[in-house]
Design a protein around this motif. Structure first.
Motif, PDB file in Angstrom:
ATOM      1  N   LYS A 100       0.831  -1.202   0.000  1.00  0.00           N
ATOM      2  CA  LYS A 100       0.000   0.000   0.000  1.00  0.00           C
ATOM      3  C   LYS A 100       0.867   1.254   0.000  1.00  0.00           C
ATOM      4  N   LEU A 101       1.958   1.221   0.763  1.00  0.00           N
ATOM      5  CA  LEU A 101       2.885   2.353   0.817  1.00  0.00           C
ATOM      6  C   LEU A 101       3.485   2.616  -0.561  1.00  0.00           C
ATOM      7  N   ALA A 102       3.917   1.550  -1.224  1.00  0.00           N
ATOM      8  CA  ALA A 102       4.531   1.698  -2.541  1.00  0.00           C
ATOM      9  C   ALA A 102       3.537   2.229  -3.569  1.00  0.00           C
ATOM     10  N   LYS A 103       2.280   1.848  -3.435  1.00  0.00           N
ATOM     11  CA  LYS A 103       1.251   2.352  -4.360  1.00  0.00           C
ATOM     12  C   LYS A 103       0.929   3.822  -4.086  1.00  0.00           C
ATOM     13  N   LYS A 104       0.938   4.196  -2.812  1.00  0.00           N
ATOM     14  CA  LYS A 104       0.566   5.564  -2.451  1.00  0.00           C
ATOM     15  C   LYS A 104       1.653   6.565  -2.813  1.00  0.00           C
ATOM     16  N   TYR A 105       2.929   6.130  -2.753  1.00  0.00           N
ATOM     17  CA  TYR A 105       4.044   7.047  -3.027  1.00  0.00           C
ATOM     18  C   TYR A 105       4.889   6.484  -4.179  1.00  0.00           C
ATOM     19  N   PRO A 106       4.379   6.533  -5.401  1.00  0.00           N
ATOM     20  CA  PRO A 106       5.095   5.915  -6.531  1.00  0.00           C
ATOM     21  C   PRO A 106       6.414   6.605  -6.878  1.00  0.00           C
ATOM     22  N   ALA A 107       6.613   7.829  -6.424  1.00  0.00           N
ATOM     23  CA  ALA A 107       7.865   8.530  -6.728  1.00  0.00           C
ATOM     24  C   ALA A 107       9.022   8.050  -5.859  1.00  0.00           C
ATOM     25  N   THR A 108       8.717   7.287  -4.818  1.00  0.00           N
ATOM     26  CA  THR A 108       9.752   6.769  -3.919  1.00  0.00           C
ATOM     27  C   THR A 108       9.988   5.293  -4.214  1.00  0.00           C
ATOM     28  N   ARG A 109      11.250   4.941  -4.346  1.00  0.00           N
ATOM     29  CA  ARG A 109      11.621   3.532  -4.538  1.00  0.00           C
ATOM     30  C   ARG A 109      11.812   2.903  -3.157  1.00  0.00           C
ATOM     31  N   PHE A 110      10.889   2.030  -2.779  1.00  0.00           N
ATOM     32  CA  PHE A 110      10.971   1.353  -1.493  1.00  0.00           C
ATOM     33  C   PHE A 110      11.619  -0.015  -1.661  1.00  0.00           C
ATOM     34  N   ALA A 130      -0.649  -6.786  -6.044  1.00  0.00           N
ATOM     35  CA  ALA A 130      -0.804  -5.328  -6.019  1.00  0.00           C
ATOM     36  C   ALA A 130      -0.332  -4.673  -7.316  1.00  0.00           C
ATOM     37  N   GLY A 131       0.196  -5.474  -8.240  1.00  0.00           N
ATOM     38  CA  GLY A 131       0.698  -4.912  -9.486  1.00  0.00           C
ATOM     39  C   GLY A 131       2.015  -4.178  -9.320  1.00  0.00           C
ATOM     40  N   LEU A 132       2.855  -4.659  -8.385  1.00  0.00           N
ATOM     41  CA  LEU A 132       4.108  -3.988  -8.056  1.00  0.00           C
ATOM     42  C   LEU A 132       5.306  -4.896  -8.291  1.00  0.00           C
ATOM     43  N   THR A 133       6.460  -4.275  -8.391  1.00  0.00           N
ATOM     44  CA  THR A 133       7.725  -4.979  -8.272  1.00  0.00           C
ATOM     45  C   THR A 133       8.499  -4.302  -7.140  1.00  0.00           C
ATOM     46  N   LEU A 134       8.783  -5.058  -6.090  1.00  0.00           N
ATOM     47  CA  LEU A 134       9.455  -4.510  -4.914  1.00  0.00           C
ATOM     48  C   LEU A 134      10.927  -4.896  -4.911  1.00  0.00           C
ATOM     49  N   ASP A 135      11.785  -3.939  -4.599  1.00  0.00           N
ATOM     50  CA  ASP A 135      13.203  -4.218  -4.452  1.00  0.00           C
ATOM     51  C   ASP A 135      13.461  -4.910  -3.119  1.00  0.00           C
ATOM     52  N   VAL A 136      14.351  -5.904  -3.132  1.00  0.00           N
ATOM     53  CA  VAL A 136      14.720  -6.597  -1.896  1.00  0.00           C
ATOM     54  C   VAL A 136      16.238  -6.722  -1.797  1.00  0.00           C
ATOM     55  N   THR A 165      11.880 -14.750  -8.427  1.00  0.00           N
ATOM     56  CA  THR A 165      10.591 -14.645  -7.746  1.00  0.00           C
ATOM     57  C   THR A 165       9.783 -13.489  -8.338  1.00  0.00           C
ATOM     58  N   ALA A 166       8.633 -13.796  -8.878  1.00  0.00           N
ATOM     59  CA  ALA A 166       7.777 -12.758  -9.463  1.00  0.00           C
ATOM     60  C   ALA A 166       7.407 -11.730  -8.406  1.00  0.00           C
ATOM     61  N   GLY A 167       7.400 -10.482  -8.820  1.00  0.00           N
ATOM     62  CA  GLY A 167       7.049  -9.393  -7.910  1.00  0.00           C
ATOM     63  C   GLY A 167       8.224  -8.793  -7.176  1.00  0.00           C
TER      64      GLY A 167
END
Length: 366
Positions: A100-110, A130-136, A165-167
């Motif tokens: 939810k955080l990543a969707k709300k603030y798309p200008a920030t790379r979390f 959520a339709g996202l790709t998260l950095d880990v 791993t997808a996503g």
């Protein structure tokens, strides 16, 4: 006038957390000087939890940050930080909150940490949903035995799984050496070298296996000068921004200034050589034994007792102080002390000029 006294101190209710802007600025510039380039810094915001300090660091060219909670990450995003690492594995409801955080603030790379295959798969599934790709970052245990996986074949396999791993998108490695805080500089350096030998060997192992390691995020405050000597990593000091007497006493080699003080007042005089102050457990971090705070006016005064709202100290100079007089204390551990306050009083040019909200809550809006 002494640097710690305020020209309008009578207007500031106590207990209060005072942030001295000029000293913060000095500490930030020293951090950049040690790192050699602001781009090499990823300061930890848990020390201060202050959006305006994130904004000031951005103005100085620091554009990457590390935090411990989703609330701190949101604070950074609200300050327009472009790159924020949440240095805590996302589990339970926090997985959905991170998305939810990543969707709300798309200008920030979390980004966040992984050290467990099951948790990694759950994070990837949530990101896809959520339709996202998260950095880990793969979190490596380099000796603290808190979070992370030991460097080796099991860690290599987890890293390899993460790349498919997808996503998820693998951003690199994270290794925090918070167990290293020896006062002796030679011993501290030796422990740092011992701890990071396996980390560097593991990075080479990954690369030899054809697995890219874009970034290595390394260290904390006591080992910051050592990591800064190497140009192959990002450095993550935290306490350096505000400093405290716990680190100042132990790490005399580090050139930082106390920039956060506690303003307290004498509320009673329970005996000829005692002062009772309005600085209890709820106003200064109490996880350490006394002294938990060192008063600049009475640096040698021992604590006799402390309760939720009161601190009784003993000093042969008690007669010099009247009920209502102020004292200024440097906390022993500034990070959890800041978390006890809803706001900080900002000091500029020797006067209190306003307040800054502290992101001490576990949840802001997400």
């Amino acid at each position: 006038m002494d640097w710690f006294r305020l020209s309008n101190e009578a207007e500031v209710a106590s207990p209060a957390l005072l942030i001295f802007e000029e000293r913060v600025e000095s500490n930030l510039r020293r951090m950049i000087e040690i790192a050699g380039d602001p781009a090499r810094l990823r300061p930890h915001v848990k020390t201060h939890k202050l959006g305006p300090l994130v904004e000031r660091q951005l103005a100085l060219g620091i554009n990457k940050f590390k935090c411990a909670t989703i609330a701190e990450a949101e604070m950074c995003a609200q300050a327009d930080a472009p790159d924020v690492l949440i240095a805590m594995p996302a589990v339970g409801p926090n997985v959905a909150r991170l998305c939810k955080l990543a969707k709300k603030y798309p200008a920030t790379r979390f980004s966040t940490l992984i050290d467990d295959a099951g948790a990694m798969q759950a994070l990837g599934l949530a990101a896809v949903k959520a339709g996202l790709t998260l950095d880990v970052f793969l979190d490596l245990d380099c000796g603290q035995n808190r979070t992370g996986i030991k460097p080796g074949n099991e860690a290599l396999e987890l890293y390899r799984q993460a790349t498919t791993t997808a996503g998820l998108k693998v951003a690199g490695l994270h290794a925090y050496d918070g167990h290293i805080h020896e006062a002796d500089l030679t011993k501290r350096r030796a422990l740092y070298e011992t701890a990071f030998g396996p980390v560097l060997a593991f990075r080479q192992q990954l690369e030899s296996a054809g697995l890219a390691v874009p970034v290595l995020v390394a260290g904390g405050t006591p080992t910051f000068p050592f990591h800064a000597e190497q140009t192959d990593r990002q450095c993550s000091p935290g306490t350096t921004v505000l400093w405290d007497f716990g680190y100042a006493d132990k790490h005399v080699d580090m050139p930082f200034l106390p920039a956060a003080l506690l303003l307290a007042r004498v509320v009673s005089k329970p005996g000829a050589n005692r002062l009772c102050l309005d600085l209890g457990h709820k106003s200064v971090a109490a996880e350490n034994p006394h002294p938990r705070v060192r008063f600049i006016e009475l640096p040698d005064a021992p604590a006799i007792s402390q309760s939720e709202e009161h601190l009784v100290i003993e000093t042969p100079r008690a007669a010099e102080f009247s009920v209502g007089d102020t004292l200024h204390g440097i906390p022993r551990h500034v990070c959890p002390t800041v978390a006890l306050y809803n706001e900080a009083t900002v000091v500029r040019g020797g006067a209190a000029v306003g307040t800054w909200p502290i992101a001490r809550a576990r949840r802001l809006t997400v």
